[in-house]
Design a protein around this motif. Structure first.
Motif, PDB file in Angstrom:
ATOM      1  N   PRO A   5       0.824  -1.208   0.000  1.00 14.01           N
ATOM      2  CA  PRO A   5       0.000   0.000   0.000  1.00 14.01           C
ATOM      3  C   PRO A   5       0.864   1.267   0.000  1.00 14.01           C
ATOM      4  O   PRO A   5       2.038   1.236   0.363  1.00 14.01           O
ATOM      5  N   LYS A   6       0.259   2.355  -0.381  1.00  9.57           N
ATOM      6  CA  LYS A   6       0.983   3.611  -0.527  1.00  9.57           C
ATOM      7  C   LYS A   6       1.612   4.070   0.795  1.00  9.57           C
ATOM      8  O   LYS A   6       2.745   4.529   0.826  1.00  9.57           O
ATOM      9  N   TYR A   7       0.903   3.903   1.905  1.00 10.45           N
ATOM     10  CA  TYR A   7       1.453   4.354   3.184  1.00 10.45           C
ATOM     11  C   TYR A   7       2.665   3.521   3.599  1.00 10.45           C
ATOM     12  O   TYR A   7       3.596   4.040   4.203  1.00 10.45           O
ATOM     13  N   LEU A   8       2.703   2.251   3.251  1.00  7.49           N
ATOM     14  CA  LEU A   8       3.872   1.423   3.553  1.00  7.49           C
ATOM     15  C   LEU A   8       5.041   1.771   2.636  1.00  7.49           C
ATOM     16  O   LEU A   8       6.190   1.724   3.052  1.00  7.49           O
ATOM     17  N   LYS A   9       4.735   2.113   1.392  1.00 11.82           N
ATOM     18  CA  LYS A   9       5.802   2.525   0.474  1.00 11.82           C
ATOM     19  C   LYS A   9       6.492   3.781   0.986  1.00 11.82           C
ATOM     20  O   LYS A   9       7.710   3.899   0.924  1.00 11.82           O
ATOM     21  N   ARG A  10       5.708   4.715   1.508  1.00 10.92           N
ATOM     22  CA  ARG A  10       6.290   5.938   2.057  1.00 10.92           C
ATOM     23  C   ARG A  10       7.132   5.637   3.295  1.00 10.92           C
ATOM     24  O   ARG A  10       8.186   6.212   3.501  1.00 10.92           O
ATOM     25  N   GLU A  11       6.616   4.724   4.111  1.00 16.11           N
ATOM     26  CA  GLU A  11       7.313   4.372   5.347  1.00 16.11           C
ATOM     27  C   GLU A  11       8.640   3.658   5.058  1.00 16.11           C
ATOM     28  O   GLU A  11       9.642   3.892   5.714  1.00 16.11           O
ATOM     29  N   TRP A  12       8.662   2.788   4.078  1.00 11.96           N
ATOM     30  CA  TRP A  12       9.839   1.978   3.747  1.00 11.96           C
ATOM     31  C   TRP A  12      10.651   2.562   2.597  1.00 11.96           C
ATOM     32  O   TRP A  12      11.531   1.881   2.053  1.00 11.96           O
ATOM     33  N   ALA A  13      10.415   3.800   2.189  1.00 13.20           N
ATOM     34  CA  ALA A  13      11.067   4.386   1.014  1.00 13.20           C
ATOM     35  C   ALA A  13      12.595   4.309   1.068  1.00 13.20           C
ATOM     36  O   ALA A  13      13.240   4.093   0.047  1.00 13.20           O
ATOM     37  N   PHE A  14      13.179   4.469   2.235  1.00 13.64           N
ATOM     38  CA  PHE A  14      14.637   4.431   2.373  1.00 13.64           C
ATOM     39  C   PHE A  14      15.186   3.017   2.172  1.00 13.64           C
ATOM     40  O   PHE A  14      16.338   2.836   1.813  1.00 13.64           O
ATOM     41  N   PHE A  15      14.357   2.000   2.364  1.00 12.50           N
ATOM     42  CA  PHE A  15      14.782   0.606   2.255  1.00 12.50           C
ATOM     43  C   PHE A  15      14.449  -0.020   0.902  1.00 12.50           C
ATOM     44  O   PHE A  15      14.982  -1.069   0.570  1.00 12.50           O
ATOM     45  N   LEU A  16      13.568   0.583   0.135  1.00 16.05           N
ATOM     46  CA  LEU A  16      13.136  -0.021  -1.124  1.00 16.05           C
ATOM     47  C   LEU A  16      14.164   0.182  -2.228  1.00 16.05           C
ATOM     48  O   LEU A  16      14.660   1.284  -2.437  1.00 16.05           O
ATOM     49  N   GLY A  17      14.450  -0.905  -2.941  1.00 15.79           N
ATOM     50  CA  GLY A  17      15.376  -0.841  -4.065  1.00 15.79           C
ATOM     51  C   GLY A  17      14.633  -0.487  -5.345  1.00 15.79           C
ATOM     52  O   GLY A  17      13.463  -0.099  -5.329  1.00 15.79           O
ATOM     53  N   GLY A  18      15.289  -0.636  -6.470  1.00 19.17           N
ATOM     54  CA  GLY A  18      14.709  -0.301  -7.764  1.00 19.17           C
ATOM     55  C   GLY A  18      13.519  -1.160  -8.146  1.00 19.17           C
ATOM     56  O   GLY A  18      12.602  -0.711  -8.825  1.00 19.17           O
ATOM     57  N   CYS A  19      13.506  -2.401  -7.687  1.00 13.57           N
ATOM     58  CA  CYS A  19      12.423  -3.317  -8.045  1.00 13.57           C
ATOM     59  C   CYS A  19      11.255  -3.247  -7.056  1.00 13.57           C
ATOM     60  O   CYS A  19      10.272  -3.963  -7.214  1.00 13.57           O
TER      61      CYS A  19
END
Length: 66
Positions: A5-19
């Motif tokens: 979900p969008k709120y989790l993407k914002r929360e984990w943005a620093f940890f998310l890679g290109g994929c």
């Protein structure tokens, strides 16, 4: 893999890679502790990790003192 979900993407943005998956620092990948750091961060201090260089430098400094 389920979509994030969008709120989790914002929360984990620093940890998310290109994929879009969570990526951790190579030193933290195999660690059992929950204090994982992002792949983008430079590990400054970790209680469990001791580099071979720092051990080598400690030994050399002890020898110089003697």
């Amino acid at each position: 893999m389920p979509r994030m979900p969008k709120y989790l993407k914002r929360e984990w943005a620093f940890f998310l890679g290109g994929c879009g998956r969570k990526k951790y620092n190579p030193l933290c990948r195999k660690c059992e502790r929950s204090c994982k750091q992002s792949f983008r961060a430079v590990v400054i201090l970790c209680t469990q990790y001791k580099s071979k260089r720092s051990i080598k430098n400690e030994r050399q400094s002890e020898q110089l003192r003697l």
